[in-house]
Scaffold this motif. Structure first.
Motif, PDB file in Angstrom:
ATOM      1  N   LEU A  20      39.115 -18.266  32.956  1.00 36.26           N
ATOM      2  CA  LEU A  20      39.185 -16.923  33.524  1.00 36.26           C
ATOM      3  C   LEU A  20      39.247 -17.019  35.045  1.00 36.26           C
ATOM      4  CD1 LEU A  20      39.024 -13.826  33.387  1.00 36.26           C
ATOM      5  CD2 LEU A  20      36.526 -14.047  33.258  1.00 36.26           C
ATOM      6  N   LEU A  21      40.274 -16.409  35.627  1.00 34.21           N
ATOM      7  CA  LEU A  21      40.446 -16.350  37.074  1.00 34.21           C
ATOM      8  C   LEU A  21      40.292 -14.900  37.504  1.00 34.21           C
ATOM      9  CD1 LEU A  21      41.260 -17.948  39.692  1.00 34.21           C
ATOM     10  CD2 LEU A  21      43.593 -17.141  39.252  1.00 34.21           C
ATOM     11  N   VAL A  22      39.225 -14.610  38.261  1.00 30.86           N
ATOM     12  CA  VAL A  22      38.942 -13.252  38.719  1.00 30.86           C
ATOM     13  C   VAL A  22      39.398 -13.108  40.172  1.00 30.86           C
ATOM     14  CG1 VAL A  22      37.162 -11.511  39.077  1.00 30.86           C
ATOM     15  CG2 VAL A  22      36.962 -13.119  37.168  1.00 30.86           C
ATOM     16  N   LEU A  23      40.303 -12.163  40.410  1.00 28.58           N
ATOM     17  CA  LEU A  23      40.871 -11.926  41.740  1.00 28.58           C
ATOM     18  C   LEU A  23      40.346 -10.618  42.322  1.00 28.58           C
ATOM     19  CD1 LEU A  23      44.607 -12.797  40.942  1.00 28.58           C
ATOM     20  CD2 LEU A  23      42.923 -14.282  42.044  1.00 28.58           C
ATOM     21  N   MET A  24      39.957 -10.648  43.603  1.00 25.97           N
ATOM     22  CA  MET A  24      39.456  -9.457  44.281  1.00 25.97           C
ATOM     23  C   MET A  24      40.225  -9.262  45.592  1.00 25.97           C
ATOM     24  SD  MET A  24      35.375  -9.940  43.524  1.00 25.97           S
ATOM     25  CE  MET A  24      35.394 -11.701  43.898  1.00 25.97           C
ATOM     26  N   HIS A  25      40.766  -8.098  45.764  1.00 24.80           N
ATOM     27  CA  HIS A  25      41.622  -7.783  46.917  1.00 24.80           C
ATOM     28  C   HIS A  25      40.809  -7.534  48.185  1.00 24.80           C
ATOM     29  CE1 HIS A  25      40.524  -3.518  46.816  1.00 24.80           C
ATOM     30  NE2 HIS A  25      40.607  -3.596  45.492  1.00 24.80           N
ATOM     31  N   GLY A  26      41.516  -7.427  49.299  1.00 26.70           N
ATOM     32  CA  GLY A  26      40.896  -7.128  50.576  1.00 26.70           C
ATOM     33  C   GLY A  26      40.722  -5.637  50.790  1.00 26.70           C
ATOM     34  N   VAL A  27      40.008  -5.278  51.848  1.00 25.86           N
ATOM     35  CA  VAL A  27      39.744  -3.872  52.156  1.00 25.86           C
ATOM     36  C   VAL A  27      41.055  -3.138  52.434  1.00 25.86           C
ATOM     37  CG1 VAL A  27      39.368  -4.323  54.619  1.00 25.86           C
ATOM     38  CG2 VAL A  27      38.327  -2.321  53.552  1.00 25.86           C
ATOM     39  N   VAL A 108      36.032 -17.335  40.527  1.00 25.52           N
ATOM     40  CA  VAL A 108      35.910 -16.001  41.101  1.00 25.52           C
ATOM     41  C   VAL A 108      36.183 -16.042  42.603  1.00 25.52           C
ATOM     42  CG1 VAL A 108      34.317 -14.089  41.542  1.00 25.52           C
ATOM     43  CG2 VAL A 108      34.189 -15.332  39.374  1.00 25.52           C
ATOM     44  N   GLY A 109      36.977 -15.101  43.099  1.00 28.18           N
ATOM     45  CA  GLY A 109      37.188 -15.041  44.545  1.00 28.18           C
ATOM     46  C   GLY A 109      38.304 -14.097  44.908  1.00 28.18           C
ATOM     47  N   GLY A 110      38.804 -14.248  46.132  1.00 22.58           N
ATOM     48  CA  GLY A 110      39.867 -13.359  46.554  1.00 22.58           C
ATOM     49  C   GLY A 110      40.199 -13.512  48.018  1.00 22.58           C
ATOM     50  N   PHE A 111      40.909 -12.511  48.508  1.00 25.25           N
ATOM     51  CA  PHE A 111      41.395 -12.510  49.890  1.00 25.25           C
ATOM     52  C   PHE A 111      40.541 -11.590  50.749  1.00 25.25           C
ATOM     53  CE2 PHE A 111      44.108 -10.587  53.183  1.00 25.25           C
ATOM     54  CZ  PHE A 111      44.497 -11.736  53.872  1.00 25.25           C
ATOM     55  N   SER A 112      40.177 -12.053  51.951  1.00 26.53           N
ATOM     56  CA  SER A 112      39.463 -11.254  52.936  1.00 26.53           C
ATOM     57  C   SER A 112      38.168 -10.708  52.329  1.00 26.53           C
ATOM     58  CB  SER A 112      40.386 -10.148  53.462  1.00 26.53           C
ATOM     59  OG  SER A 112      39.887  -9.564  54.634  1.00 26.53           O
ATOM     60  N   GLN A 113      38.024  -9.382  52.193  1.00 25.47           N
ATOM     61  CA  GLN A 113      36.778  -8.845  51.654  1.00 25.47           C
ATOM     62  C   GLN A 113      36.563  -9.264  50.205  1.00 25.47           C
ATOM     63  OE1 GLN A 113      35.692  -4.474  50.901  1.00 25.47           O
ATOM     64  NE2 GLN A 113      34.996  -4.766  53.023  1.00 25.47           N
ATOM     65  N   GLY A 114      37.637  -9.502  49.473  1.00 23.89           N
ATOM     66  CA  GLY A 114      37.492 -10.005  48.113  1.00 23.89           C
ATOM     67  C   GLY A 114      36.898 -11.403  48.089  1.00 23.89           C
ATOM     68  N   GLY A 115      37.309 -12.244  49.055  1.00 20.80           N
ATOM     69  CA  GLY A 115      36.722 -13.572  49.172  1.00 20.80           C
ATOM     70  C   GLY A 115      35.275 -13.513  49.610  1.00 20.80           C
ATOM     71  N   ILE A 116      34.944 -12.534  50.463  1.00 21.01           N
ATOM     72  CA  ILE A 116      33.554 -12.333  50.866  1.00 21.01           C
ATOM     73  C   ILE A 116      32.692 -12.074  49.636  1.00 21.01           C
ATOM     74  CG2 ILE A 116      31.999 -10.706  52.033  1.00 21.01           C
ATOM     75  CD1 ILE A 116      34.205 -10.343  54.161  1.00 21.01           C
ATOM     76  N   MET A 117      33.171 -11.219  48.737  1.00 14.60           N
ATOM     77  CA  MET A 117      32.410 -10.928  47.523  1.00 14.60           C
ATOM     78  C   MET A 117      32.287 -12.168  46.641  1.00 14.60           C
ATOM     79  SD  MET A 117      31.497  -7.882  48.108  1.00 14.60           S
ATOM     80  CE  MET A 117      30.558  -7.726  46.590  1.00 14.60           C
ATOM     81  N   GLY A 118      33.341 -12.982  46.588  1.00 15.26           N
ATOM     82  CA  GLY A 118      33.264 -14.218  45.817  1.00 15.26           C
ATOM     83  C   GLY A 118      32.199 -15.157  46.346  1.00 15.26           C
ATOM     84  N   LEU A 119      32.121 -15.287  47.667  1.00 17.22           N
ATOM     85  CA  LEU A 119      31.095 -16.131  48.276  1.00 17.22           C
ATOM     86  C   LEU A 119      29.698 -15.595  47.965  1.00 17.22           C
ATOM     87  CD1 LEU A 119      32.741 -16.656  51.774  1.00 17.22           C
ATOM     88  CD2 LEU A 119      32.437 -18.417  50.027  1.00 17.22           C
ATOM     89  N   ALA A 134      37.568 -18.505  48.681  1.00 22.45           N
ATOM     90  CA  ALA A 134      37.561 -17.528  49.765  1.00 22.45           C
ATOM     91  C   ALA A 134      38.785 -17.750  50.631  1.00 22.45           C
ATOM     92  CB  ALA A 134      36.287 -17.673  50.595  1.00 22.45           C
ATOM     93  N   LEU A 135      39.718 -16.832  50.570  1.00 27.36           N
ATOM     94  CA  LEU A 135      40.960 -16.892  51.333  1.00 27.36           C
ATOM     95  C   LEU A 135      40.833 -15.950  52.521  1.00 27.36           C
ATOM     96  CD1 LEU A 135      43.285 -16.458  48.211  1.00 27.36           C
ATOM     97  CD2 LEU A 135      42.510 -18.624  49.191  1.00 27.36           C
ATOM     98  N   HIS A 136      40.705 -16.506  53.728  1.00 29.27           N
ATOM     99  CA  HIS A 136      40.612 -15.706  54.956  1.00 29.27           C
ATOM    100  C   HIS A 136      39.400 -14.767  54.905  1.00 29.27           C
ATOM    101  CE1 HIS A 136      44.882 -16.708  56.209  1.00 29.27           C
ATOM    102  NE2 HIS A 136      44.828 -17.125  54.961  1.00 29.27           N
ATOM    103  N   HIS A 197      46.356 -13.248  59.364  1.00 28.83           N
ATOM    104  CA  HIS A 197      45.547 -12.749  58.246  1.00 28.83           C
ATOM    105  C   HIS A 197      46.480 -12.410  57.083  1.00 28.83           C
ATOM    106  CE1 HIS A 197      41.681 -11.438  56.768  1.00 28.83           C
ATOM    107  NE2 HIS A 197      42.190 -10.267  56.400  1.00 28.83           N
ATOM    108  N   GLU A 198      47.019 -13.473  56.499  1.00 26.08           N
ATOM    109  CA  GLU A 198      48.007 -13.333  55.430  1.00 26.08           C
ATOM    110  C   GLU A 198      48.091 -14.638  54.679  1.00 26.08           C
ATOM    111  OE1 GLU A 198      51.632 -12.612  57.514  1.00 26.08           O
ATOM    112  OE2 GLU A 198      51.351 -14.343  58.814  1.00 26.08           O
TER     113      GLU A 198
END
Length: 220
Positions: A20-27, A108-119, A134-136, A197-198
């Protein structure tokens, strides 16, 4: 606190040994954003792209709102961050159970704020997952005091990548993440790449290769 199940998009895995790969977007984005990566993700992953619960505008969502102070520091809405973290804990566990995927095969993780939540989830709920990415992104100091004991992080993995010219979240934040997790029993990977930031192709290619390496080492 938010109790409504999170909106999501998903791409089913091929085969029976599902990860399972959980992706979370940025703000300011939504679940459509990172779901565009699904065609490039190894087929044994069930890809789940979640929408953050707090509405900023049409098609625009956040895991928590924040203010940038004149000195560049950031003040987050702590109640929103906690609500999102609790909602994510429930959602990830529920989807893993639905799919029959053990925590040892959850990333679990994502980009920008999504990566923050993963951390934050890796630090506070390590039993949910095998790895985070955590991407960016940056590490929330507000979450550090809530971290699980270091012993619970043994065997976990973390990918950290950043843009060398990122003006939204400075490169120094990636180094802070690495310094913090470098003192913990977590296997660190990742790199920094030319760009802002991309997500650039070279970064995505190496991240995908990291996903493949993790799954190829799992034997159960």
């Amino acid at each position: 606190m938010n109790t409504t199940p999170l909106t999501f998009l998903e791409r089913p895995a091929a085969g029976t040994h599902t990860w399972l790969l959980v992706l979370m977007h940025g703000v300011g984005s939504n679940e459509q954003d990172l779901f565009g990566l699904a065609p490039y993700v190894p087929p044994h992953f069930h890809v789940l792209s979640l929408r953050a619960p707090f509405v900023l505008g049409p098609g625009s969502y956040a895991w928590f709102e924040l203010d940038v102070r004149p000195d560049g520091s950031r003040a987050i809405d702590g109640e929103q961050e906690l609500a999102s973290r609790e909602a994510l804990t429930r959602e990830i566990a529920a989807h893993a159970q639905r799919l029959g995927v053990p925590p040892a095969r959850v990333l679990v993780g994502g980009f920008s704020q999504g990566g923050i939540m993963g951390l934050s989830l890796l630090l506070t709920q390590p039993s949910l997952m095998q790895a985070a990415f955590a991407l960016h992104s940056r590490l929330l100091p507000e979450v550090l005091t809530l971290a699980a004991p270091a012993a619970e992080l043994v065997g976990k993995r973390l990918w950290v990548s950043h843009g060398l010219q990122d003006m939204v979240i400075p490169l120094a934040q990636a180094q802070r993440i690495r310094e913090h997790f470098g003192a913990l029993p977590v296997a660190l990977d990742g790199a920094d790449f030319p760009g802002g930031h991309e997500l650039r192709p070279a970064e995505l290619q190496q991240w995908i290769a990291w996903l493949q390496r993790i799954t190829s080492k799992e034997t159960t």
